[in-house]
Scaffold this motif. Sequence first.
Motif, PDB file in Angstrom:
ATOM      1  N   PRO A 175      71.479  49.160 108.314  1.00 29.09           N
ATOM      2  CA  PRO A 175      70.989  48.510 107.098  1.00 29.09           C
ATOM      3  C   PRO A 175      70.447  49.508 106.064  1.00 29.09           C
ATOM      4  CG  PRO A 175      69.369  48.288 108.841  1.00 29.09           C
ATOM      5  CD  PRO A 175      70.544  49.019 109.425  1.00 29.09           C
ATOM      6  N   LEU A 176      71.338  50.237 105.420  1.00 29.15           N
ATOM      7  CA  LEU A 176      70.934  51.210 104.406  1.00 29.15           C
ATOM      8  C   LEU A 176      71.035  50.591 103.019  1.00 29.15           C
ATOM      9  CD1 LEU A 176      72.743  54.434 105.661  1.00 29.15           C
ATOM     10  CD2 LEU A 176      70.328  53.846 105.888  1.00 29.15           C
ATOM     11  N   MET A 177      70.069  50.928 102.157  1.00 31.82           N
ATOM     12  CA  MET A 177      70.096  50.469 100.777  1.00 31.82           C
ATOM     13  C   MET A 177      70.810  51.522  99.943  1.00 31.82           C
ATOM     14  SD  MET A 177      68.680  47.537 100.910  1.00 31.82           S
ATOM     15  CE  MET A 177      68.204  47.052  99.287  1.00 31.82           C
ATOM     16  N   ARG A 178      71.714  51.101  99.083  1.00 32.20           N
ATOM     17  CA  ARG A 178      72.517  51.995  98.258  1.00 32.20           C
ATOM     18  C   ARG A 178      72.081  51.876  96.799  1.00 32.20           C
ATOM     19  NH1 ARG A 178      78.755  51.082  98.805  1.00 32.20           N
ATOM     20  NH2 ARG A 178      77.926  51.197 100.871  1.00 32.20           N
ATOM     21  N   TYR A 179      71.766  53.007  96.163  1.00 38.91           N
ATOM     22  CA  TYR A 179      71.409  53.023  94.743  1.00 38.91           C
ATOM     23  C   TYR A 179      72.658  52.739  93.910  1.00 38.91           C
ATOM     24  CZ  TYR A 179      70.282  54.951  90.140  1.00 38.91           C
ATOM     25  OH  TYR A 179      70.119  55.131  88.783  1.00 38.91           O
ATOM     26  N   ILE A 180      72.565  51.774  92.973  1.00 38.98           N
ATOM     27  CA  ILE A 180      73.727  51.470  92.138  1.00 38.98           C
ATOM     28  C   ILE A 180      73.482  51.739  90.654  1.00 38.98           C
ATOM     29  CG2 ILE A 180      74.738  49.817  93.710  1.00 38.98           C
ATOM     30  CD1 ILE A 180      73.603  47.630  91.828  1.00 38.98           C
ATOM     31  N   GLY A 181      72.219  51.872  90.238  1.00 38.74           N
ATOM     32  CA  GLY A 181      71.988  52.155  88.829  1.00 38.74           C
ATOM     33  C   GLY A 181      70.582  51.816  88.382  1.00 38.74           C
ATOM     34  N   THR A 182      70.356  52.004  87.093  1.00 41.52           N
ATOM     35  CA  THR A 182      69.035  51.808  86.496  1.00 41.52           C
ATOM     36  C   THR A 182      69.154  51.015  85.204  1.00 41.52           C
ATOM     37  OG1 THR A 182      68.237  53.896  87.424  1.00 41.52           O
ATOM     38  CG2 THR A 182      67.017  53.020  85.553  1.00 41.52           C
TER      39      THR A 182
END
Length: 190
Positions: A175-182
């Motif tokens: 269960p890893l969280m992936r950065y997609i943007g800001t």
Amino acid sequence: MVRVQRLLPAMFAAGCLVASGMPLVAQAQSNPGFTFNWGDGPSGSQQLRYHLDYGTPGFLGDRYWLRLGNQKVAINRINISYPDYFDGTFNAQSIELRTGGSKSNSFFQFRRDPGKLIELAEVTLDRDNRTIDIVPAEVIPAGTEVQVIMSNVRNPRSSGMFYFNARIGSPGDVPLMRYIGTWIISIARP
């Protein structure tokens, strides 16, 4: 006929005077506008689109439309973090997820198709760590346009630029969280 020809220029001049004295109604912060990046900020491909209904400091009851865009993976969790200098407040009961929605013209925002509502399993606000965790009841399939709509937001007391970071979780063994943007949200005085 002569009276009408004399009357028309006078009516035109009076109409111009009245129109120039009336204030124009403008929609505040309808678009992110121009954003200049320097230092360690997100690159252009990492900037996510958003829309604020009002976007003025201290405004109670604002609505944020935060677009995640079309993701290549399925989504089972969305995590939004916001900076420590953002002193506004959110309401967990007024946060919703929607798929689709209008790809409305950025100039004409009069009619907005909010898209299809996604049922949520849980929304958690962690004010100490400044995060919002959203868990949909069912996994959102890959390739789906997703947007987070936060209603009843109290904007911060002062104007400024606020970086809201988005991360998503995908179903799987790890269960890893992936950065997609800001979202670079700008709150400005009218």
